[in-house]
Write a protein that holds these residues in place. Structure first.
Motif, PDB file in Angstrom:
ATOM      1  N   ASP A   1       0.820  -1.215   0.000  1.00 49.23           N
ATOM      2  CA  ASP A   1       0.000   0.000   0.000  1.00 49.23           C
ATOM      3  C   ASP A   1       0.857   1.270   0.000  1.00 49.23           C
ATOM      4  O   ASP A   1       0.467   2.296   0.546  1.00 49.23           O
ATOM      5  N   HIS A   2       2.028   1.208  -0.619  1.00 47.46           N
ATOM      6  CA  HIS A   2       2.915   2.380  -0.590  1.00 47.46           C
ATOM      7  C   HIS A   2       2.308   3.574  -1.317  1.00 47.46           C
ATOM      8  O   HIS A   2       2.547   4.718  -0.941  1.00 47.46           O
ATOM      9  N   THR A   3       1.537   3.310  -2.374  1.00 43.90           N
ATOM     10  CA  THR A   3       0.941   4.440  -3.102  1.00 43.90           C
ATOM     11  C   THR A   3      -0.015   5.200  -2.179  1.00 43.90           C
ATOM     12  O   THR A   3       0.051   6.438  -2.096  1.00 43.90           O
ATOM     13  N   GLU A   4      -0.879   4.439  -1.492  1.00 43.32           N
ATOM     14  CA  GLU A   4      -1.853   5.088  -0.616  1.00 43.32           C
ATOM     15  C   GLU A   4      -1.136   5.851   0.495  1.00 43.32           C
ATOM     16  O   GLU A   4      -1.448   7.003   0.793  1.00 43.32           O
ATOM     17  N   ARG A   5      -0.126   5.213   1.104  1.00 40.74           N
ATOM     18  CA  ARG A   5       0.586   5.871   2.202  1.00 40.74           C
ATOM     19  C   ARG A   5       1.335   7.104   1.718  1.00 40.74           C
ATOM     20  O   ARG A   5       1.347   8.146   2.377  1.00 40.74           O
TER      21      ARG A   5
END
Ligand code: S3P
Length: 747
Positions: free
Chosen positions: A502-506
């Motif tokens: 979930d790096h994009t969301e974070r």
């Protein structure tokens, strides 16, 4: 000794170019006699004394009568003097004699031949050695001038096959690489790469020499002046001829440069720091790239262009404190979001691997000023969500699936067209998984056959938000849709079948962009802005896994891996190894820029085979090749299911690992969605599990590194082919692995 390639070699014009070919062919024993044709007797004497030719004459006609089939004439006089040499040959050349030349402008030579003979004769092979020096004259001739240099031949449709073959063989015999090009293309390329730099160097020195202060200028001129103007010491006659002979192409290059220089001038005048940084960082990146290319280390170099083999000697253990390079997924995203933010984003710990560098280059090509990377530090001068510019050509992203899939989402919302291309491996990977949802949003995207790259993305579309249920657990597809959502009308959401990274969301949240997260669903709305921030990229858990597995399988091992990102959506390898009985301890847990980080200590302890829980698969998706090596060293069977995604990674990782494991004597049976591995740890005790042998990584970085780790429990040497792409994610792997205790050599 075999028959020489040529009978006699006649060199017309014994300067640096002609003299060097004569010396090299004599040294290679590839001609029976070298005859020099010179204007001044003194040059001829000198050439004979220096051993450049066997004899020298001052008239070409004199030697023509002696020639016979199989002999070759190399015309190496200044460009504008070529026609007179041709005229002297006309009607006097015996059949079967080949003529070639070394002039820097080919259109002019071809025209000269037409004027003399009415058409370009079949025995004439126009050529141009891309080698030289600022030194001129016969005394500058060198036997090795052409070794590892390129020779461009510009044969015409009716150039004789035999003559062409002879000229090619001659240049190869002196160590050169021969390539063919159309005449016009040659002259344009050379105008830009060679003729323009000479115009500028001569012009600059002349400008400074006329300056009233010239004495001081020359006295104090340090490295920059010296480096930049070396070529202004070249032979003036030769260069005057080139300017006159390649007039049109050189004028076009000069005009292009003049426009650029004017723009630089006005940027300096108005104190436009951004503009200057843009030009300088782009130029530095291009020049560094060029230097790597010369050293055969380019990051855009395809895997075929560079062969790297790992040779791993058996045995050993790993120990010490290590920090593996920065996280690949976060490095990509830091460049993407930093570029689209307002303001200046500073990144530390950036992965200087080929994949992340491909993303960085793509944004530079779209006009973003990016400083670095220097020791993992990158400074991105964001252009805002709507500030990207059309790149000058297709964006080449090498081996990087993440670059291509995430960029596809972002680019679908721009107002310009872009083509995304990749290397041989990426060109086989599925792109419909991003093209289909993007089309649903209103994007116009063309793919290659069967949904493979290249991707042509048409700009200027108005996108609409969608609610997209992902058919597979893929962070790349999720990120692609969310990034397109930044440009889509209304709300965009994704629903994933299992948790993926979930790096994009974070990171969007870190840039101040609101993303709602509700279990498997992520939602955002367009119309917001990204605010520049600071990013500290932790070490990549995927790279750390190679050392976790190494320590877990090699008796006596004890390693500490520092500052590793342990995002729960990436923790699968730790969970799986622990379930197999590995001794893994996490210390110093902390949060860095919205991502959890810890130091990870792993000590050897015997492993047991397990049935890998399917919910761990997306959380360990990149780590399976290394985990298969752990499974081979465990006691009992390990079964993986629900992992068909592994078949469409940089290689078919199930098949590639099964093949390699079998070669090394471990039973591994591939299934459509996984693998069954019979661990040899039980019978081997703490001894060898793998035999020796040669395995092929198929250009897949993670396969290469996994088999290197296997050597710790091998009984004999493991040779791993096609390892160049280790540089995509872990450029210093061999160095770090050796420091930790592997007996690894990279050749
Ligand atoms: C990545 C997601 C994963 C992973 C890849 C990087 C990312 O791919 O295999 O190395 O940065 O989003 P999928 O999302 O296609 O499984």
């Amino acid at each position: 000794m075999a028959e020489p390639l040529l009978g006699r070699l006649v060199v017309v014009g014994l300067g640096l170019i002609g003299g060097s070919l004569a010396l090299a062919l004599k040294a290679a024993g590839q001609c029976r006699e070298v005859i020099g044709v010179v204007r001044r007797e003194r040059t001829g004497q000198q050439a004979v004394e220096l051993g450049v030719c066997d004899r020298a004459v001052t008239s070409l006609s004199e030697v023509l009568v002696e020639l016979e089939a199989g002999d070759l004439i190399f015309v190496a006089v200044p460009t504008l003097a070529v026609e007179a040499v041709f005229a002297e040959m006309k009607g006097q050349l015996p059949d079967g004699v080949t003529v070639t030349d070394g002039a820097s402008v080919k259109g002019n030579v071809v025209d000269a031949a037409r004027r003399v003979w009415g058409e370009v004769p079949d025995f004439l092979v126009p050529g141009h050695p891309i080698a030289g020096s600022e030194k001129s004259g016969v005394t500058a001739a060198r036997e090795d001038l052409y070794r590892d240099h390129r020779i461009i031949l510009t044969p015409l449709r009716h150039t004789g096959g035999k003559a062409l073959q002879q000229v090619r063989a001659m240049w190869r015999a002196v160590g050169a690489e021969v390539l063919d090009m159309p005449v016009g293309e040659h002259d344009e390329v050379l105008a830009a790469t060679s003729h323009l730099p000479h115009v500028i160097a001569y012009g600059l020195v002349d400008t400074l020499a006329h300056d009233a202060e010239n004495e001081n200028i020359f006295r104090y001129a340090a490295g920059g002046f010296r480096d930049f103007t070396r070529i202004a010491s070249s032979d003036p006659v030769m260069w005057r001829d080139i300017m006159l002979a390649n007039r049109e192409a050189i004028l076009a290059a000069v005009d292009l440069y003049r426009g650029n220089l004017d723009a630089l001038r006005s940027a300096i005048d108005r104190g436009d720091s951004d503009y200057l940084m843009g030009v300088f960082t782009r130029a530095k990146a291009a020049r560094d790239h060029f230097t790597r290319m010369l050293a055969k280390k380019a990051y855009t170099e395809t895997m075929q262009a560079q062969e790297v083999t790992f040779i791993a000697q058996p045995g050993g253990a790993v120990s010490g404190t290590l920090r593996v390079p920065g996280d690949k997924s976060m490095s990509h995203r830091s460049i993407m979001l930093g570029s689209l933010a307002d303001g200046v984003t500073e990144v530390e710990g950036f992965l200087e691997g080929e994949d992340a560098l491909a993303t960085l280059q793509a944004f530079r090509d779209m006009g973003v000023v990016i400083e670095g990377p220097v020791d993992g530090r990158v400074v991105i001068h964001g252009v805002g969500l709507h500030g990207l510019q059309a790149p000058p050509g297709p964006l080449y992203v090498g081996n990087s699936g993440t670059s291509m899939r995430l960029l596809a989402g972002l680019l679908a919302g721009q107002d310009f067209d872009v083509t995304l291309t990749g290397d041989e491996s990426l060109s086989k990977r599925p792109m419909n998984r991003v093209a289909l949802p993007l089309r649903e949003m209103g994007a116009v995207i063309e793919t290659g056959p069967e949904g493979r790259p290249p991707l042509l993305i048409r700009g200027g579309q108005s996108l609409k938000g969608i609610d997209y249920a992902l058919p597979m657990a893929s962070a790349q597809v999720k990120s692609c849709v969310l990034l397109a959502g930044l440009y889509a009308e209304g709300q965009t959401s994704t629903l994933e079948p299992a948790p993926t990274r979930d790096h994009t969301e974070r990171m969007l949240a870190g840039f101040g962009y609101e993303v709602q997260r509700d279990g498997p669903r992520a939602t955002l709305r367009s119309g917001g802005k990204l605010k520049a921030t600071k990013i500290d990229v932790p070490a990549d858990i995927s790279s750390a896994t190679f050392f976790m597995v190494a320590a877990a399988i090699a008796p006596g091992s004890d390693v500490l891996l520092q500052h590793v990102g342990i995002n729960p959506t990436r923790e699968g390898a730790i969970n799986i190894l622990r379930q197999m009985g590995a001794d893994i301890e996490q210390t110093n847990r902390r949060e860095v820029g919205g991502e959890p980080v810890a130091d990870i200590r792993v000590r050897y302890r015997p492993l047991q085979g397990i049935r890998i829980p399917e919910d761990q698969v997306p959380l360990a998706i990149d780590e399976f090749p290394a985990l298969f090596v752990a499974a081979a060293c465990a006691t009992g069977e390990t079964v993986l299911t629900g992992a068909e995604e592994l078949r469409v990674k940089e290689s078919d990782r199930i098949q590639a690992m099964a093949d390699g494991l079998e070669i090394l004597g471990v039973s591994a049976e591939p299934t459509p969605d996984g693998i069954v591995i019979q661990g040899a740890g039980g019978s081997a005790g703490e001894g060898a599990v793998f035999g020796g042998g040669t395995v092929d990584s198929l250009g897949d970085h993670r396969i290469a590194m996994s088999f290197a780790v296997a050597s710790l429990r091998a009984g004999d040497t493991i040779r791993i082919l096609n390892c160049a792409n280790v540089a995509t994610s872990f450029p210093n792997f061999a160095e770090l692995a050796t420091r930790a205790g592997l007996r690894l050599q990279s050749t």
